[in-house]
Design an enzyme around this catalytic site. Structure first.
Site, PDB file in Angstrom:
ATOM      1  CB  CYS A   2      27.028  59.415  54.747  1.00  0.00           C
ATOM      2  SG  CYS A   2      28.232  58.219  55.287  1.00  0.00           S
ATOM      3  NE  ARG A  27      21.934  62.252  56.252  1.00  0.00           N
ATOM      4  CZ  ARG A  27      20.722  61.750  56.322  1.00  0.00           C
ATOM      5  NH1 ARG A  27      19.736  62.491  56.779  1.00  0.00           N
ATOM      6  NH2 ARG A  27      20.471  60.523  55.950  1.00  0.00           N
ATOM      7  CD1 TRP A  73      28.745  58.539  62.285  1.00  0.00           C
ATOM      8  CD2 TRP A  73      28.390  56.525  61.394  1.00  0.00           C
ATOM      9  NE1 TRP A  73      28.627  57.644  63.308  1.00  0.00           N
ATOM     10  CE2 TRP A  73      28.409  56.400  62.801  1.00  0.00           C
ATOM     11  CE3 TRP A  73      28.186  55.381  60.634  1.00  0.00           C
ATOM     12  CZ2 TRP A  73      28.215  55.180  63.448  1.00  0.00           C
ATOM     13  CZ3 TRP A  73      28.000  54.165  61.276  1.00  0.00           C
ATOM     14  CH2 TRP A  73      28.012  54.082  62.668  1.00  0.00           C
ATOM     15  CG  ASN A  99      23.750  57.751  53.461  1.00  0.00           C
ATOM     16  OD1 ASN A  99      24.300  57.076  54.344  1.00  0.00           O
ATOM     17  ND2 ASN A  99      22.557  58.281  53.613  1.00  0.00           N
ATOM     18  N   GLY A 100      25.292  54.652  52.736  1.00  0.00           N
ATOM     19  CA  GLY A 100      24.715  53.308  52.815  1.00  0.00           C
ATOM     20  C   GLY A 100      25.806  52.271  52.900  1.00  0.00           C
ATOM     21  CD  GLU A 484      15.911  60.483  76.008  1.00  0.00           C
ATOM     22  OE1 GLU A 484      16.174  59.319  75.689  1.00  0.00           O
ATOM     23  OE2 GLU A 484      16.200  61.457  75.304  1.00  0.00           O
ATOM     24  CE  LYS A 488      19.427  62.766  74.614  1.00  0.00           C
ATOM     25  NZ  LYS A 488      18.425  62.050  74.003  1.00  0.00           N
ATOM     26  CD  GLU A 491      22.294  60.278  72.788  1.00  0.00           C
ATOM     27  OE1 GLU A 491      21.959  59.783  71.717  1.00  0.00           O
ATOM     28  OE2 GLU A 491      21.573  61.100  73.398  1.00  0.00           O
ATOM     29  CG  HIS A 507      17.122  43.593  92.922  1.00  0.00           C
ATOM     30  ND1 HIS A 507      17.000  42.579  93.840  1.00  0.00           N
ATOM     31  CD2 HIS A 507      15.956  44.281  92.951  1.00  0.00           C
ATOM     32  CE1 HIS A 507      15.797  42.642  94.396  1.00  0.00           C
ATOM     33  NE2 HIS A 507      15.137  43.668  93.871  1.00  0.00           N
ATOM     34  CE  LYS A 606      18.402  64.564  65.202  1.00  0.00           C
ATOM     35  NZ  LYS A 606      18.246  64.277  66.629  1.00  0.00           N
TER      36      LYS A 606
HETATM   37  C1  G6P Z   1      20.505  57.720  66.624  1.00  0.00           C
HETATM   38  C2  G6P Z   1      20.398  59.102  67.220  1.00  0.00           C
HETATM   39  C3  G6P Z   1      19.444  59.083  68.416  1.00  0.00           C
HETATM   40  C4  G6P Z   1      18.098  58.524  67.991  1.00  0.00           C
HETATM   41  C5  G6P Z   1      18.222  57.156  67.333  1.00  0.00           C
HETATM   42  C6  G6P Z   1      16.931  56.720  66.669  1.00  0.00           C
HETATM   43  O1  G6P Z   1      21.152  56.873  67.500  1.00  0.00           O
HETATM   44  O2  G6P Z   1      21.672  59.562  67.613  1.00  0.00           O
HETATM   45  O3  G6P Z   1      19.284  60.389  68.920  1.00  0.00           O
HETATM   46  O4  G6P Z   1      17.269  58.420  69.113  1.00  0.00           O
HETATM   47  O5  G6P Z   1      19.207  57.192  66.292  1.00  0.00           O
HETATM   48  O6  G6P Z   1      16.663  57.584  65.603  1.00  0.00           O
HETATM   49  P1  G6P Z   1      15.240  57.848  65.002  1.00  0.00           P
HETATM   50  O7  G6P Z   1      15.470  58.852  63.917  1.00  0.00           O
HETATM   51  O8  G6P Z   1      14.757  56.534  64.452  1.00  0.00           O
HETATM   52  O9  G6P Z   1      14.361  58.346  66.084  1.00  0.00           O
END
Ligand code: G6P
Length: 611
Positions: A2, A27, A73, A99-100, A484, A488, A491, A507, A606
């Site tokens: 949010c 956000r 969100w 937000n929260g 990673e 990506k 996501e 395995h 994010k």
């Molecule tokens: C969310 C984001 C990711 C990020 C993760 C941790 O899931 O979408 O891209 O890696 O949070 O966020 P931070 O700000 O703690 O790195």
């Protein structure tokens, strides 16, 4: 999660709020809403993006010098028009955005219902609006007192902006757990979840702390705690350029951020690495360096991509400094009764510096007496303020929800820490240390070179954009890179992808391989090169499609793989910084070709400020 904006001043609030919401849309983007206070309170809200809200208000009266806005969100209640913020109290006295999460909202709601309150939404936020109003009417107190008293009854996290229609000359902001920044202009104030919507108006900001309540008026502001202790606002200058938060000609923020990596990595080590003196100087760790050097154990915590950077950190620190390292998901660490000793050093990694699970894990580690360090990107965020020491990554604002440049900046910091510890603990020779420094210095130019081949990644992506599964394999330092790469792709393209240590393929995942399964193998030259060549053969023997990331001039893998994507050579300790770039580009192009919203993938946010 949010985004919150607010404005009080002499200008029209709407354009400021709507632009602010666009900046904060990363956000959360389930729904958006705005409330303006003119002669009366006006509320406009809409399911969907900020652009949907913009269309929705086209023919409305949007005048007013005071206003609040929210991009959501969802946590409580599905994303729809009704559950969108702002929320108004039953008798219309208070309008607020939040937000929260209000954890005890169920009990509070029951009590309010017993006292005749009716609820129109499924949100925890409406409970807060009604609680404030109930105290305001029952206690016949000012809006500010009602807010403070209500917040003292709340369990949970909040960043709040509140309008009271009976006191139309003020805006109230409060923070606990969810970030909030106040922008200080000439006879005007801004409120936002982070500084990005504020910097185009003013560079003077106040970062609110937990339990702070700010009362913003046309004639000044008052800052106090929820217990009514007066505080002196600390105005800071924010060093953020507007160009950094715009796309600058790129189609998406993610692509811009991928292409920024030569610069962001340089910014992360600039001034810290001296090539002439062959030294690394990490000012933020100066007073805890001794503790780090003698740590019996280092525990790295993080979430998502930051956790992957932590895994690379484990390999680096164990390899170069010979200190045992454990890497934990912050969310698991905080709930699993971990053993933490006073001579442990905990390193928390977070791009945003606001991730709720990481923050909670830090608090736990501090209570147990460990020294806690932070590696964060957002200056002034909560994690750097909670930790004993730390290193900022200086990658600049990362707006694309899928993290790219933050990852490489985090790995850069971890490499500098590992190299420093290796040297101080005499686990690496001066010569090896010097070589690594020069190698790090060469990384930006090598990434620049990889980026010139962007079109090759687009061509390969065209061939595989419609597949349903991907497998990513790597060994050693390249195993976290495989994780990673898979993250990506999931996501942003919604293709199922898994990252595996290449040797583990036998395995389980090998059962998935057939002629439809692309397998991305990160096979640059390191000590397990021959082993990974064997793994490629195992995939080919089962008719899998191999997309190999190899070093320039590699002939062995060229003869086996379906596609080879060449990158410059690097020492294996720093290979993650180069090998992740092709994986970022592949995911980006595949997602764009599938018409996915790359910068705002579905269901993600994010900054995850709820657990
Ligand atoms: C969310 C984001 C990711 C990020 C993760 C941790 O899931 O979408 O891209 O890696 O949070 O966020 P931070 O700000 O703690 O790195």
């Amino acid at each position: 999660m949010c985004g919150i904006v607010g404005y009080i001043g002499n200008k029209q609030a709407y354009p400021i709020l709507i632009n602010g919401l666009k900046r904060l849309e990363y956000r959360g983007y389930d729904s958006a809403g705005i409330s303006l206070l003119d002669k009366d309170v006006k509320i406009f809200k809409k399911k969907g993006k900020v652009s949907d809200l913009e269309k929705h208000v086209l023919n409305e009266d949007i005048t007013g010098n005071i206003g609040i806005g929210h991009t959501r969100w969802a946590t409580h209640g599905e994303p729809n028009d009704i559950n969108a913020h702002p929320h108004i109290s039953m008798n219309g006295h208070f309008t607020l955005i939040h937000n929260g999460i209000i954890e005890n909202y169920g009990r509070l709601k029951e009590r309010l219902m017993d006292r005749g309150y009716e609820f129109k939404t499924d949100t925890d936020t409406e409970v807060l609006a009604n609680l404030i109003e109930y105290i305001y009417i029952k206690g016949q107190v000012s809006a500010e007192i009602a807010v403070r008293l209500a917040l003292s009854k709340v369990v949970g996290a909040y960043g709040l902006a509140i309008i009271c229609k009976d006191e139309p000359d003020k805006l109230i902001a409060a923070r606990k757990g969810s970030p909030l920044v106040i922008g200080v202009g000439e006879g005007e104030y801004y409120i936002a979840s982070d500084a990005t919507p504020i910097v185009e108006h003013t560079k003077s900001v106040i970062y609110l702390n937990d339990d702070d309540v700010a009362i913003l008026g046309h004639d000044g502001m008052t800052l106090k705690t929820i217990k009514n202790d007066k505080l002196e606002p600390k105005v800071q200058q924010v060093d953020l350029d507007i160009g950094e938060i715009e796309k600058n000609g790129f189609d998406h923020f993610m692509l811009k951020e991928i292409f920024e990596q030569p610069r962001s990595i340089l910014d992360t080590f600039r001034g810290r690495v001296s090539l002439d003196k062959e030294e690394i100087h990490l000012g933020g760790l100066h007073h805890v360096l001794d503790k780090l050097i003698h740590a019996k154990r280092i525990i790295i915590i993080g979430c998502g991509t930051s956790w992957h950077a932590g895994l690379v950190g484990e390999y680096l620190i164990e390899d170069l400094a010979r200190i045992p390292v454990e890497v934990e998901y912050a969310s698991e660490f905080r709930y699993r009764n971990p053993i933490i000793n006073e001579d442990d050093v905990v390193i928390a990694i977070s791009q945003s510096g606001e991730t709720a699970d990481t923050l909670a894990a830090i608090k736990l580690a501090k209570q147990a007496g460990a020294t806690v360090l932070g590696i964060c990107n957002v200056v002034g965020s909560s994690i750097p303020r909670e930790t004993d020491a730390g290193v900022y990554t200086h990658a600049g604002p990362e707006i694309g929800v899928a993290s790219t440049k933050a990852f490489t900046a985090q790995v850069t910091v971890l490499a500098m820490i590992a190299m420093t510890l290796g040297k101080e603990r005499k686990q690496i020779s001066k010569k090896d240390f010097a070589e690594l420094i020069h190698e790090l210095n060469d990384v930006p130019a090598k990434i620049e070179k990889i980026l010139t081949h962007n079109n090759d990644y687009l061509e390969v992506s065209k061939l595989y954009k419609d597949v349903t599964n991907f497998l990513y394999l790597g060994r050693g330092y390249l195993f976290p890179v495989a994780l990673e790469g898979a993250l990506k792709l999931k996501e942003i393209s919604y293709i199922h992808a898994e990252g595996y240590p290449a040797a583990e393929m036998k395995h389980g995942p090998i059962a998935l391989i057939d002629e439809k399964m692309p397998v991305v193998v990160i096979a640059t030259k390191d000590k397990s090169y021959e082993k990974i060549v064997n793994n490629i053969q195992e995939v080919k023997a089962r008719k899998g499609i191999v997309i190999a990331i190899v070093n320039e001039g590699d002939k062995i893998i060229r003869n086996m793989a379906d596609h080879v994507l060449e990158i410059p050579e690097a020492k294996e300790e720093l290979s993650a910084l180069l090998t992740v770039i092709p994986l970022q580009l592949l995911s980006y192009h595949i997602a764009v070709l599938r018409s996915c919203n790359v910068d705002q993938p579905r269901n993600l946010a994010k900054s995850v400020t709820v657990e």
